[in-house]
Design a protein around this motif. Sequence first.
Motif, PDB file in Angstrom:
ATOM      1  N   SER A 147       0.828  -1.206   0.000  1.00  0.00           N
ATOM      2  CA  SER A 147       0.000   0.000   0.000  1.00  0.00           C
ATOM      3  C   SER A 147       0.865   1.260   0.000  1.00  0.00           C
ATOM      4  CB  SER A 147      -0.922  -0.012   1.217  1.00  0.00           C
ATOM      5  OG  SER A 147      -1.683   1.163   1.302  1.00  0.00           O
ATOM      6  N   ASN A 148       1.952   1.259   0.782  1.00  0.00           N
ATOM      7  CA  ASN A 148       2.845   2.419   0.816  1.00  0.00           C
ATOM      8  C   ASN A 148       3.503   2.646  -0.536  1.00  0.00           C
ATOM      9  OD1 ASN A 148       2.298   2.949   3.523  1.00  0.00           O
ATOM     10  ND2 ASN A 148       3.955   1.638   4.245  1.00  0.00           N
ATOM     11  N   ASN A 149       3.921   1.549  -1.182  1.00  0.00           N
ATOM     12  CA  ASN A 149       4.546   1.683  -2.494  1.00  0.00           C
ATOM     13  C   ASN A 149       3.574   2.251  -3.516  1.00  0.00           C
ATOM     14  OD1 ASN A 149       7.018   0.703  -1.663  1.00  0.00           O
ATOM     15  ND2 ASN A 149       6.542  -1.415  -2.156  1.00  0.00           N
ATOM     16  N   ILE A 150       2.314   1.759  -3.473  1.00  0.00           N
ATOM     17  CA  ILE A 150       1.309   2.284  -4.397  1.00  0.00           C
ATOM     18  C   ILE A 150       1.064   3.765  -4.128  1.00  0.00           C
ATOM     19  CG2 ILE A 150      -1.135   2.182  -5.011  1.00  0.00           C
ATOM     20  CD1 ILE A 150      -1.053  -0.794  -4.672  1.00  0.00           C
ATOM     21  N   ARG A 151       1.008   4.140  -2.847  1.00  0.00           N
ATOM     22  CA  ARG A 151       0.776   5.543  -2.508  1.00  0.00           C
ATOM     23  C   ARG A 151       1.919   6.429  -3.008  1.00  0.00           C
ATOM     24  NH1 ARG A 151       0.587   4.813   2.418  1.00  0.00           N
ATOM     25  NH2 ARG A 151      -1.638   4.314   2.570  1.00  0.00           N
ATOM     26  N   LYS A 152       3.164   5.957  -2.809  1.00  0.00           N
ATOM     27  CA  LYS A 152       4.314   6.739  -3.272  1.00  0.00           C
ATOM     28  C   LYS A 152       4.337   6.840  -4.789  1.00  0.00           C
ATOM     29  CE  LYS A 152       7.291   5.582   0.665  1.00  0.00           C
ATOM     30  NZ  LYS A 152       8.527   4.873   1.094  1.00  0.00           N
ATOM     31  N   ARG A 153       4.045   5.687  -5.445  1.00  0.00           N
ATOM     32  CA  ARG A 153       4.059   5.677  -6.907  1.00  0.00           C
ATOM     33  C   ARG A 153       2.973   6.596  -7.470  1.00  0.00           C
ATOM     34  NH1 ARG A 153       7.076   5.706 -11.174  1.00  0.00           N
ATOM     35  NH2 ARG A 153       6.192   4.609 -12.997  1.00  0.00           N
ATOM     36  N   THR A 154       1.781   6.571  -6.825  1.00  0.00           N
ATOM     37  CA  THR A 154       0.693   7.438  -7.262  1.00  0.00           C
ATOM     38  C   THR A 154       1.069   8.907  -7.096  1.00  0.00           C
ATOM     39  OG1 THR A 154      -0.923   5.740  -6.632  1.00  0.00           O
ATOM     40  CG2 THR A 154      -1.735   7.995  -6.915  1.00  0.00           C
ATOM     41  N   GLN A 155       1.717   9.228  -5.972  1.00  0.00           N
ATOM     42  CA  GLN A 155       2.140  10.607  -5.736  1.00  0.00           C
ATOM     43  C   GLN A 155       3.168  11.045  -6.772  1.00  0.00           C
ATOM     44  OE1 GLN A 155       3.622  11.258  -1.785  1.00  0.00           O
ATOM     45  NE2 GLN A 155       3.907  13.451  -2.075  1.00  0.00           N
ATOM     46  N   GLN A 156       4.112  10.152  -7.109  1.00  0.00           N
ATOM     47  CA  GLN A 156       5.106  10.478  -8.124  1.00  0.00           C
ATOM     48  C   GLN A 156       4.459  10.741  -9.482  1.00  0.00           C
ATOM     49  OE1 GLN A 156       7.847   7.208  -8.139  1.00  0.00           O
ATOM     50  NE2 GLN A 156       8.789   7.755  -6.191  1.00  0.00           N
ATOM     51  N   ILE A 157       3.503   9.882  -9.843  1.00  0.00           N
ATOM     52  CA  ILE A 157       2.830  10.056 -11.132  1.00  0.00           C
ATOM     53  C   ILE A 157       2.045  11.358 -11.160  1.00  0.00           C
ATOM     54  CG2 ILE A 157       1.024   9.109 -12.628  1.00  0.00           C
ATOM     55  CD1 ILE A 157       1.921   6.329 -11.763  1.00  0.00           C
ATOM     56  N   GLU A 158       1.362  11.685 -10.055  1.00  0.00           N
ATOM     57  CA  GLU A 158       0.609  12.935 -10.002  1.00  0.00           C
ATOM     58  C   GLU A 158       1.543  14.136 -10.131  1.00  0.00           C
ATOM     59  OE1 GLU A 158      -1.486  12.723  -6.337  1.00  0.00           O
ATOM     60  OE2 GLU A 158      -3.098  11.437  -7.134  1.00  0.00           O
ATOM     61  N   GLU A 159       2.701  14.082  -9.451  1.00  0.00           N
ATOM     62  CA  GLU A 159       3.656  15.179  -9.551  1.00  0.00           C
ATOM     63  C   GLU A 159       4.208  15.299 -10.966  1.00  0.00           C
ATOM     64  OE1 GLU A 159       6.551  14.350  -6.603  1.00  0.00           O
ATOM     65  OE2 GLU A 159       5.274  14.939  -4.902  1.00  0.00           O
ATOM     66  N   GLN A 160       4.534  14.153 -11.589  1.00  0.00           N
ATOM     67  CA  GLN A 160       5.038  14.175 -12.960  1.00  0.00           C
ATOM     68  C   GLN A 160       3.990  14.730 -13.922  1.00  0.00           C
ATOM     69  OE1 GLN A 160       6.229  10.140 -13.644  1.00  0.00           O
ATOM     70  NE2 GLN A 160       8.032  10.269 -12.342  1.00  0.00           N
ATOM     71  N   THR A 161       2.723  14.338 -13.683  1.00  0.00           N
ATOM     72  CA  THR A 161       1.646  14.837 -14.542  1.00  0.00           C
ATOM     73  C   THR A 161       1.487  16.355 -14.409  1.00  0.00           C
ATOM     74  OG1 THR A 161       0.489  12.726 -14.305  1.00  0.00           O
ATOM     75  CG2 THR A 161      -0.799  14.590 -15.095  1.00  0.00           C
ATOM     76  N   LEU A 162       1.545  16.846 -13.163  1.00  0.00           N
ATOM     77  CA  LEU A 162       1.434  18.290 -12.941  1.00  0.00           C
ATOM     78  C   LEU A 162       2.609  19.034 -13.582  1.00  0.00           C
ATOM     79  CD1 LEU A 162       0.232  18.415  -9.221  1.00  0.00           C
ATOM     80  CD2 LEU A 162      -1.098  18.968 -11.255  1.00  0.00           C
ATOM     81  N   ASP A 163       3.830  18.483 -13.422  1.00  0.00           N
ATOM     82  CA  ASP A 163       5.006  19.127 -14.021  1.00  0.00           C
ATOM     83  C   ASP A 163       4.884  19.166 -15.546  1.00  0.00           C
ATOM     84  OD1 ASP A 163       6.071  19.470 -11.523  1.00  0.00           O
ATOM     85  OD2 ASP A 163       7.333  17.673 -11.592  1.00  0.00           O
ATOM     86  N   LEU A 164       4.433  18.074 -16.127  1.00  0.00           N
ATOM     87  CA  LEU A 164       4.290  18.026 -17.578  1.00  0.00           C
ATOM     88  C   LEU A 164       3.232  19.021 -18.062  1.00  0.00           C
ATOM     89  CD1 LEU A 164       4.953  16.747 -20.304  1.00  0.00           C
ATOM     90  CD2 LEU A 164       3.251  14.981 -19.806  1.00  0.00           C
ATOM     91  N   ASN A 165       2.107  19.082 -17.354  1.00  0.00           N
ATOM     92  CA  ASN A 165       1.049  20.022 -17.737  1.00  0.00           C
ATOM     93  C   ASN A 165       1.515  21.467 -17.598  1.00  0.00           C
ATOM     94  OD1 ASN A 165      -0.755  18.029 -18.409  1.00  0.00           O
ATOM     95  ND2 ASN A 165      -1.804  18.030 -16.449  1.00  0.00           N
ATOM     96  N   ARG A 166       2.288  21.748 -16.533  1.00  0.00           N
ATOM     97  CA  ARG A 166       2.822  23.102 -16.371  1.00  0.00           C
ATOM     98  C   ARG A 166       3.766  23.448 -17.522  1.00  0.00           C
ATOM     99  NH1 ARG A 166       3.727  21.430 -10.818  1.00  0.00           N
ATOM    100  NH2 ARG A 166       2.053  22.201  -9.456  1.00  0.00           N
ATOM    101  N   ALA A 167       4.636  22.486 -17.878  1.00  0.00           N
ATOM    102  CA  ALA A 167       5.583  22.729 -18.969  1.00  0.00           C
ATOM    103  C   ALA A 167       4.854  22.951 -20.287  1.00  0.00           C
ATOM    104  CB  ALA A 167       6.554  21.549 -19.081  1.00  0.00           C
TER     105      ALA A 167
END
Length: 217
Positions: A147-167
């Motif tokens: 569960s912790n790994n999924i939570r971390k992975r989900t957070q990473q993907i959300e951050e990457q998605t936000l960074d990509l959208n900002r760019a």
Amino acid sequence: MEIEPIDRTSLLDLLAYCDREYEEEGMEELVDKLIEEEKKKQPFEMGKYLEQIPDYQTTLKGTNGLLNKEFERISSGKPLNSFNSSNYIVSKPKDKSLKDPKQWKKSIKRLELSTALQLQRNENLTLMSKFSSNSWLDYNRGLGAYSNNIRKRTQQIEEQTLDLNRARKFEQEQITNKLKRFKSRWYETVDRNLKTERACKNLEKEIEELEKKNLKK
């Protein structure tokens, strides 16, 4: 516990000012074609999906006698039969049955069943005391780590998605500013050309007038 990599392209948010694939020529026809092909695979009438699915009782009926009896019991509203413990009661034949070999065989069979049941219970208790608590603790720890790994992975993907959208948004805004500057220069150039053309015409008129005056002289 490791998590398999996820295809990030399927998780990107669509940007209204950037993603215009649906507006491309022929895309709407392609989407309609795919929808029609999917409707042919699932020939259900709109709004009546559940009515066209066969009932579970008619689907399983006749496949198993125990299931049929259970369906009949449920349909009639009868309660579930309680556990019959008489087969496990150990007692010797009484009165007239003392001299009946069949009754003694039944008693011996009940004794064997009761003994086997007690042995199984003893084995289960031994296994439970040895492995059960630790196994559940290990299992829960594994679930917690997963569960912790999924939570971390989900957070990473959300951050990457936000960074990509900002760019992408920043890039679009930069292009918009460039287009505005080019448009302003175009208007300025057109205005200069018009003024130059007007001045040229005025000069041509003046030259014609001077030539006419010279001819009169």
